[in-house]
Scaffold this active site. Sequence first.
Site, PDB file in Angstrom:
ATOM      1  N   GLY A  11      54.115 123.242  -8.420  1.00 53.77           N
ATOM      2  CA  GLY A  11      54.419 121.885  -8.867  1.00 53.77           C
ATOM      3  C   GLY A  11      53.723 121.627 -10.196  1.00 53.77           C
ATOM      4  O   GLY A  11      53.172 122.552 -10.827  1.00 53.77           O
ATOM      5  N   ALA A  45      59.931 113.792  -7.835  1.00 53.41           N
ATOM      6  CA  ALA A  45      59.318 112.549  -8.326  1.00 53.41           C
ATOM      7  C   ALA A  45      60.356 111.778  -9.131  1.00 53.41           C
ATOM      8  O   ALA A  45      60.942 112.316 -10.070  1.00 53.41           O
ATOM      9  CB  ALA A  45      58.100 112.870  -9.179  1.00 53.41           C
ATOM     10  N   GLY A  47      60.314 107.873 -10.090  1.00 56.33           N
ATOM     11  CA  GLY A  47      59.944 106.775 -10.985  1.00 56.33           C
ATOM     12  C   GLY A  47      59.461 107.245 -12.341  1.00 56.33           C
ATOM     13  O   GLY A  47      59.977 106.846 -13.377  1.00 56.33           O
ATOM     14  N   GLU A 110      56.752  99.497 -11.853  1.00 59.93           N
ATOM     15  CA  GLU A 110      56.847  99.687 -10.405  1.00 59.93           C
ATOM     16  C   GLU A 110      55.813  98.815  -9.731  1.00 59.93           C
ATOM     17  O   GLU A 110      54.994  98.158 -10.398  1.00 59.93           O
ATOM     18  CB  GLU A 110      56.658 101.164 -10.042  1.00 59.93           C
ATOM     19  CG  GLU A 110      57.843 102.030 -10.465  1.00 59.93           C
ATOM     20  CD  GLU A 110      57.669 103.482 -10.102  1.00 59.93           C
ATOM     21  OE1 GLU A 110      57.435 103.766  -8.923  1.00 59.93           O
ATOM     22  OE2 GLU A 110      57.747 104.329 -11.003  1.00 59.93           O
ATOM     23  N   HIS A 224      56.339 105.605   1.807  1.00 63.85           N
ATOM     24  CA  HIS A 224      57.143 104.890   0.804  1.00 63.85           C
ATOM     25  C   HIS A 224      58.071 103.941   1.545  1.00 63.85           C
ATOM     26  O   HIS A 224      58.695 104.331   2.531  1.00 63.85           O
ATOM     27  CB  HIS A 224      57.947 105.899  -0.022  1.00 63.85           C
ATOM     28  CG  HIS A 224      58.478 105.317  -1.295  1.00 63.85           C
ATOM     29  ND1 HIS A 224      59.489 104.388  -1.311  1.00 63.85           N
ATOM     30  CD2 HIS A 224      58.128 105.516  -2.590  1.00 63.85           C
ATOM     31  CE1 HIS A 224      59.743 104.050  -2.564  1.00 63.85           C
ATOM     32  NE2 HIS A 224      58.921 104.711  -3.365  1.00 63.85           N
ATOM     33  N   ARG A 285      52.555  99.177  -1.916  1.00 67.59           N
ATOM     34  CA  ARG A 285      53.438  99.980  -1.083  1.00 67.59           C
ATOM     35  C   ARG A 285      53.166  99.849   0.416  1.00 67.59           C
ATOM     36  O   ARG A 285      54.080  99.787   1.223  1.00 67.59           O
ATOM     37  CB  ARG A 285      53.232 101.442  -1.466  1.00 67.59           C
ATOM     38  CG  ARG A 285      54.486 102.106  -1.854  1.00 67.59           C
ATOM     39  CD  ARG A 285      54.201 103.457  -2.414  1.00 67.59           C
ATOM     40  NE  ARG A 285      54.872 103.531  -3.692  1.00 67.59           N
ATOM     41  CZ  ARG A 285      54.938 104.618  -4.415  1.00 67.59           C
ATOM     42  NH1 ARG A 285      54.357 105.722  -4.012  1.00 67.59           N
ATOM     43  NH2 ARG A 285      55.592 104.619  -5.546  1.00 67.59           N
ATOM     44  N   HIS A 340      55.215 109.875   2.446  1.00 61.68           N
ATOM     45  CA  HIS A 340      55.484 110.136   1.031  1.00 61.68           C
ATOM     46  C   HIS A 340      54.372 110.920   0.349  1.00 61.68           C
ATOM     47  O   HIS A 340      54.636 111.837  -0.420  1.00 61.68           O
ATOM     48  CB  HIS A 340      55.674 108.783   0.334  1.00 61.68           C
ATOM     49  CG  HIS A 340      56.083 108.860  -1.101  1.00 61.68           C
ATOM     50  ND1 HIS A 340      57.206 109.534  -1.535  1.00 61.68           N
ATOM     51  CD2 HIS A 340      55.508 108.322  -2.220  1.00 61.68           C
ATOM     52  CE1 HIS A 340      57.307 109.417  -2.846  1.00 61.68           C
ATOM     53  NE2 HIS A 340      56.282 108.708  -3.293  1.00 61.68           N
ATOM     54  N   GLU A 364      48.408 117.010  -5.227  1.00 64.53           N
ATOM     55  CA  GLU A 364      48.388 116.252  -3.971  1.00 64.53           C
ATOM     56  C   GLU A 364      47.453 116.858  -2.930  1.00 64.53           C
ATOM     57  O   GLU A 364      46.903 116.141  -2.091  1.00 64.53           O
ATOM     58  CB  GLU A 364      49.810 116.139  -3.403  1.00 64.53           C
ATOM     59  CG  GLU A 364      49.891 115.191  -2.217  1.00 64.53           C
ATOM     60  CD  GLU A 364      51.305 114.924  -1.742  1.00 64.53           C
ATOM     61  OE1 GLU A 364      52.272 115.296  -2.449  1.00 64.53           O
ATOM     62  OE2 GLU A 364      51.453 114.347  -0.645  1.00 64.53           O
ATOM     63  N   ARG A 375      47.811 105.046  -3.123  1.00 66.74           N
ATOM     64  CA  ARG A 375      48.076 105.485  -4.501  1.00 66.74           C
ATOM     65  C   ARG A 375      48.984 104.504  -5.242  1.00 66.74           C
ATOM     66  O   ARG A 375      49.996 104.039  -4.702  1.00 66.74           O
ATOM     67  CB  ARG A 375      48.737 106.873  -4.475  1.00 66.74           C
ATOM     68  CG  ARG A 375      49.083 107.400  -5.847  1.00 66.74           C
ATOM     69  CD  ARG A 375      49.596 108.818  -5.763  1.00 66.74           C
ATOM     70  NE  ARG A 375      50.849 108.925  -5.056  1.00 66.74           N
ATOM     71  CZ  ARG A 375      52.028 108.660  -5.585  1.00 66.74           C
ATOM     72  NH1 ARG A 375      52.143 108.253  -6.836  1.00 66.74           N
ATOM     73  NH2 ARG A 375      53.121 108.794  -4.866  1.00 66.74           N
ATOM     74  N   LEU A 381      52.339 112.561 -10.656  1.00 72.66           N
ATOM     75  CA  LEU A 381      52.563 113.576 -11.703  1.00 72.66           C
ATOM     76  C   LEU A 381      51.398 113.545 -12.691  1.00 72.66           C
ATOM     77  O   LEU A 381      50.920 114.576 -13.165  1.00 72.66           O
ATOM     78  CB  LEU A 381      53.872 113.311 -12.461  1.00 72.66           C
ATOM     79  CG  LEU A 381      55.185 113.514 -11.703  1.00 72.66           C
ATOM     80  CD1 LEU A 381      56.374 113.204 -12.609  1.00 72.66           C
ATOM     81  CD2 LEU A 381      55.320 114.919 -11.135  1.00 72.66           C
TER      82      LEU A 381
HETATM   83  C1  SIN Z   1      59.068 105.978  -6.769  1.00 77.18           C
HETATM   84  O1  SIN Z   1      59.778 106.279  -7.733  1.00 77.18           O
HETATM   85  O2  SIN Z   1      59.200 104.936  -6.127  1.00 77.18           O
HETATM   86  C2  SIN Z   1      57.995 106.922  -6.347  1.00 77.18           C
HETATM   87  C3  SIN Z   1      57.017 107.073  -7.415  1.00 77.18           C
HETATM   88  C4  SIN Z   1      55.712 107.517  -6.859  1.00 77.18           C
HETATM   89  O3  SIN Z   1      55.602 107.824  -5.690  1.00 77.18           O
HETATM   90  O4  SIN Z   1      54.746 107.508  -7.622  1.00 77.18           O
END
Ligand code: SIN
Length: 506
Positions: A11, A45, A47, A110, A224, A285, A340, A364, A375, A381
């Site tokens: 990854g 990934a 977002g 986000e 998530h 979240r 998630h 991770e 988180r 990432l």
């Molecule tokens: C998402 O796009 O909702 C996930 C992004 C993340 O887990 O950081």
Amino acid sequence: MNADLLVVGSGVAGCSAALAADDAGADVTLVTKATAPDDATSYWAQGGIAVSRGDPDAFREDVLAAGDGACDPAAVDTLVAAADDAVREVLIDRLGVPFDGDDEFDFGREAAHSENRILHVDAATGAAVLPRFLSHLRTETSVDVVEDTAALDLVTHEGRVHGALLESGGDVEPCVAGATLLATGGIGAAYGRTTNPPGATGDGVAMAALAGADVADMEYVQFHPTACVVDSEGANPAGDRPGTGDGEVPFLVSEAVRGEGAVLRDGDGERFMPDRHPDADLAPRDVVARAVRERREATGEVRLDVSGVAFAAEFPGLAERCREHGVDPDEGIPVAPAQHFLCGGIDVDRDGRASLDRLFAAGECARTGVHGANRLASTSLLEGLVFGRRAGRAAAGFDPEPVETPDLRDSDPALPERFAAEKFHRLRSTMSEHVGIERTPDGLRKAGAGLRRLKGEVDAYTRTRTARELYELRNATVCGLLVARAAAENDTSRGCHHLAAESHAD
Ligand code: SIN
């Protein structure tokens, strides 16, 4: 096989570590179970990748607030201070990732971010980054990338790690290395519904823990809130990709969609987040995930209403996935929480050093302390990139030493049919029922007892057999046990560890 540095995992964290160690002049071998980039969680990934945009203080405050008082502030400072340079130097200048935006970047938003600071490529950022990273390692560096090869166990002698036993095509051989860096991702395969790919079996965390390395914060498993759930008639019972759920095929619907204005509605068509949190659908979240779980139970379903968003234009990749799975976004996307991300993992310092000599970890599978109990979106990432780079540099200066390695050549590489599938099913049922989104002391006790029995049954086979799926099962079971144990020992609800009157999976 010998190497100065053995990296396990392909990854973003593994790639970033391998690149940094190669830059530092080390002879690097990167092994991965993957046979394609999308076998790694980073590929999925959506977002994006958060950066500080010149305001590190605001970014820092958001990371700390999401972590609910359990972050290591020094690690957060390191992440935030390094974010913009790491993204520019590696992702933009070296890999040429085409982040969205014309003259200026289109920074997205986000949940729990106080400003728009997320660089992205559609809602498929990992898919834009990871293939470029792997191809860069193969063509522009001396890193030896070896696919379809699993690490079964670490080679240790007197508290020092000397590489790993590797399985490939049924053969087992050691790789003796000056340093070993684990970047194996998360533990989604231990849960019934997950956004992770099937290979997320917690290999690095389990191998490190079994070798005696410290792990920390294992109770903080993030769910998530918005995985799209569709029936998986005819799907592989072990789970279609990227999730491994039995019976449903989840794919992630990025928080970025709510960032653009989508809202959650329960089975009665009512919005429920405005009553739960001042930030409504963009609440942290864990808060949204628990609310979605509760409204699904009370009203039968929850849908993401995207009528206020130019969905197909803004999120063409997600619109395509909906089409593939027969979901009409105009009717609202059916969603449920799904496992998630593991916030804890192998306990490391800011250079990725674990508690065993010459063992490093990043991404991770590592617990750097930046995520605390929960988180912040789009920091995974980034964590892999920044701390992978630091760990790769720190792990680059060691030569392999002669060491006696276990000889597993006479082991049986086979496994009775359905053995792993049935035991995985048991593991997932236990984890989802008792070690999920809401937990009780009694449920955690039951889970601990059941998982210990399961581990005993699996261990009876690992003594004589070396099948990859057997080790994956062992690893996922060990991780399950570590999560259940840490959760049972922590009687404070915080972030993703939530104690309730009744346990709930999702
Ligand atoms: C998402 O796009 O909702 C996930 C992004 C993340 O887990 O950081």
